[in-house]
Design a protein around this motif. Structure first.
Motif, PDB file in Angstrom:
ATOM      1  N   GLN A  48      30.074  39.468  49.754  1.00  0.00           N
ATOM      2  CA  GLN A  48      30.108  38.526  50.869  1.00  0.00           C
ATOM      3  C   GLN A  48      31.422  38.473  51.638  1.00  0.00           C
ATOM      4  OE1 GLN A  48      28.140  36.411  52.663  1.00  0.00           O
ATOM      5  NE2 GLN A  48      26.432  37.524  51.747  1.00  0.00           N
ATOM      6  N   PHE A  49      32.550  38.806  51.033  1.00  0.00           N
ATOM      7  CA  PHE A  49      33.799  38.755  51.794  1.00  0.00           C
ATOM      8  C   PHE A  49      33.733  39.751  52.946  1.00  0.00           C
ATOM      9  CE2 PHE A  49      35.192  36.462  48.104  1.00  0.00           C
ATOM     10  CZ  PHE A  49      36.146  35.582  48.599  1.00  0.00           C
ATOM     11  N   LYS A  88      45.832  30.614  57.522  1.00  0.00           N
ATOM     12  CA  LYS A  88      46.634  30.907  56.331  1.00  0.00           C
ATOM     13  C   LYS A  88      46.721  32.424  56.129  1.00  0.00           C
ATOM     14  CE  LYS A  88      46.351  30.233  51.282  1.00  0.00           C
ATOM     15  NZ  LYS A  88      45.979  31.616  50.899  1.00  0.00           N
ATOM     16  N   GLY A  89      47.947  32.909  55.932  1.00  0.00           N
ATOM     17  CA  GLY A  89      48.126  34.324  55.627  1.00  0.00           C
ATOM     18  C   GLY A  89      48.847  35.106  56.708  1.00  0.00           C
ATOM     19  N   ILE A  90      49.226  34.457  57.810  1.00  0.00           N
ATOM     20  CA  ILE A  90      49.942  35.173  58.879  1.00  0.00           C
ATOM     21  C   ILE A  90      51.359  35.483  58.413  1.00  0.00           C
ATOM     22  CG2 ILE A  90      50.978  34.902  61.168  1.00  0.00           C
ATOM     23  CD1 ILE A  90      48.500  33.431  62.038  1.00  0.00           C
ATOM     24  N   GLN A 134      40.066  24.571  52.606  1.00  0.00           N
ATOM     25  CA  GLN A 134      40.350  25.990  52.828  1.00  0.00           C
ATOM     26  C   GLN A 134      39.039  26.766  52.932  1.00  0.00           C
ATOM     27  OE1 GLN A 134      39.904  28.257  49.915  1.00  0.00           O
ATOM     28  NE2 GLN A 134      40.225  30.057  51.200  1.00  0.00           N
ATOM     29  N   LEU A 135      38.925  27.569  53.971  1.00  0.00           N
ATOM     30  CA  LEU A 135      37.680  28.279  54.260  1.00  0.00           C
ATOM     31  C   LEU A 135      37.828  29.785  54.076  1.00  0.00           C
ATOM     32  CD1 LEU A 135      34.738  28.092  55.489  1.00  0.00           C
ATOM     33  CD2 LEU A 135      35.840  28.575  57.703  1.00  0.00           C
ATOM     34  N   TYR A 136      36.977  30.362  53.227  1.00  0.00           N
ATOM     35  CA  TYR A 136      36.793  31.811  53.196  1.00  0.00           C
ATOM     36  C   TYR A 136      35.648  32.145  54.135  1.00  0.00           C
ATOM     37  CZ  TYR A 136      39.691  32.513  49.001  1.00  0.00           C
ATOM     38  OH  TYR A 136      40.728  32.582  48.118  1.00  0.00           O
ATOM     39  N   ALA A 187      43.044  34.166  56.289  1.00  0.00           N
ATOM     40  CA  ALA A 187      42.890  35.349  57.131  1.00  0.00           C
ATOM     41  C   ALA A 187      43.314  36.640  56.429  1.00  0.00           C
ATOM     42  CB  ALA A 187      43.715  35.174  58.409  1.00  0.00           C
ATOM     43  N   ASP A 188      43.795  36.551  55.197  1.00  0.00           N
ATOM     44  CA  ASP A 188      44.367  37.736  54.548  1.00  0.00           C
ATOM     45  C   ASP A 188      43.634  38.119  53.263  1.00  0.00           C
ATOM     46  OD1 ASP A 188      45.156  35.533  53.123  1.00  0.00           O
ATOM     47  OD2 ASP A 188      47.231  36.165  52.852  1.00  0.00           O
ATOM     48  N   LEU A 189      42.344  37.810  53.206  1.00  0.00           N
ATOM     49  CA  LEU A 189      41.579  38.199  52.017  1.00  0.00           C
ATOM     50  C   LEU A 189      40.224  38.787  52.432  1.00  0.00           C
ATOM     51  CD1 LEU A 189      41.922  38.179  48.909  1.00  0.00           C
ATOM     52  CD2 LEU A 189      40.485  36.149  48.891  1.00  0.00           C
TER      53      LEU A 189
END
Length: 276
Positions: A243-244, A267-269, A143-145, A172-174
């Motif tokens: 960084q986010f 992830k997050g759609i 999982q990639l941020y 995609a939601d953070l």
């Protein structure tokens, strides 16, 4: 219900043979893990309305049965992104996994491998990509941020490729971190800060303390030593806070897709328009 709760709390938490459902496992974990780390997993952000809704919505879902058909060869086996799985479920990415028990991410990956479902390693894991790859025999997902430091992000992608991860899961939601009230109240950090509160939390969980002596790491293995100027937990806190990247867009997805070159899951759609 009160009687059932009392009976559950008497479960011998060190013997998983007594666990008959996920709720038993949750109670065992709560009895074993210090409060700050347990609350990190079993809590949500802000008012926790989404956290509660997740469980409530699933509880309202029912399966419509069909009777008088031959179910001699029933099976829950399936495929996910072309990968054969024992059932269509994956172990979701979870930060601080290595603080739930010693080498938590490694143990979770081995359990998923044994059962036959995908394991997804979090960017914010304690055990690194390399740690998990070294101890497993089958590919896992990563999982990639997406951080502002694109060199670091590119390095994470390259490390996942080198570890032969079979899928990249892009969160995609953070783009903006939600405030986790319990984390603030518990004074959460890894490793725990030497305060009276943290000392009491640890003293109440002696078996966890003994187990953690076997840990390979106590910091975020995917970040410390890899991100610029992040060499310890103090520098990590400042780095993470800034960084986010709130500018994350579909253009970045194209760049990530090109750099990765493999199977990509977003992830997050939640909206049909985004899915299309």
């Amino acid at each position: 219900q009160a009687q059932n709760s009392r009976n559950n709390m008497r479960l011998p938490w060190r013997n998983l043979e007594y666990a008959t459902c996920v709720e038993d496992l949750r109670i065992m974990a709560k009895a074993f893990v210090p409060k700050p780390f347990y609350d990190y997993v079993d809590t949500g952000s802000w008012s926790e309305s989404t956290y509660r809704s997740n469980e409530e919505e699933f509880a309202r879902m029912l399966l419509k049965q069909k009777v008088l058909v031959d179910i001699s060869n029933r099976s829950v086996r399936s495929t996910m992104i072309g990968q054969d799985v024992a059932m269509p479920v994956a172990l979701a990415p979870c930060g601080f996994g290595g603080m739930q028990c010693s080498n938590g991410e490694i143990k979770a990956a081995l359990a998923a491998e044994k059962f036959g479902v995908p394991f997804i390693l979090s960017t914010m894991s304690i055990n690194s990509i390399e740690d998990v790859a070294e101890r497993t025999t089958k590919p896992f997902w990563f999982q990639l941020y997406v951080m502002k430091d694109r060199d670091f992000v590119g390095g994470l992608i390259d490390r996942a490729k080198a570890a032969k991860c079979s899928a990249l899961v892009l969160t995609a939601d953070l783009q903006v971190l939600g405030q986790r009230h319990k984390d603030i109240k518990n004074g959460l950090s890894a490793p725990p800060k030497p305060t009276l509160q943290s000392a009491l939390h640890l003293l109440c969980r002696p078996w966890w303390c003994l187990d953690m002596l076997r840990s390979k790491r106590f910091t975020f293995g995917n970040i410390v030593g890899h991100a610029k100027s992040v060499t310890n937990m103090a520098s990590l806190s400042a780095w993470t806070a800034e960084q986010f990247d709130p500018s994350l867009s579909w253009r970045d997805v194209e760049w990530i897709k090109g750099r990765w070159g493999g199977k990509l899951i977003i992830k997050g759609i939640m909206a049909p328009d985004d899915a299309r």
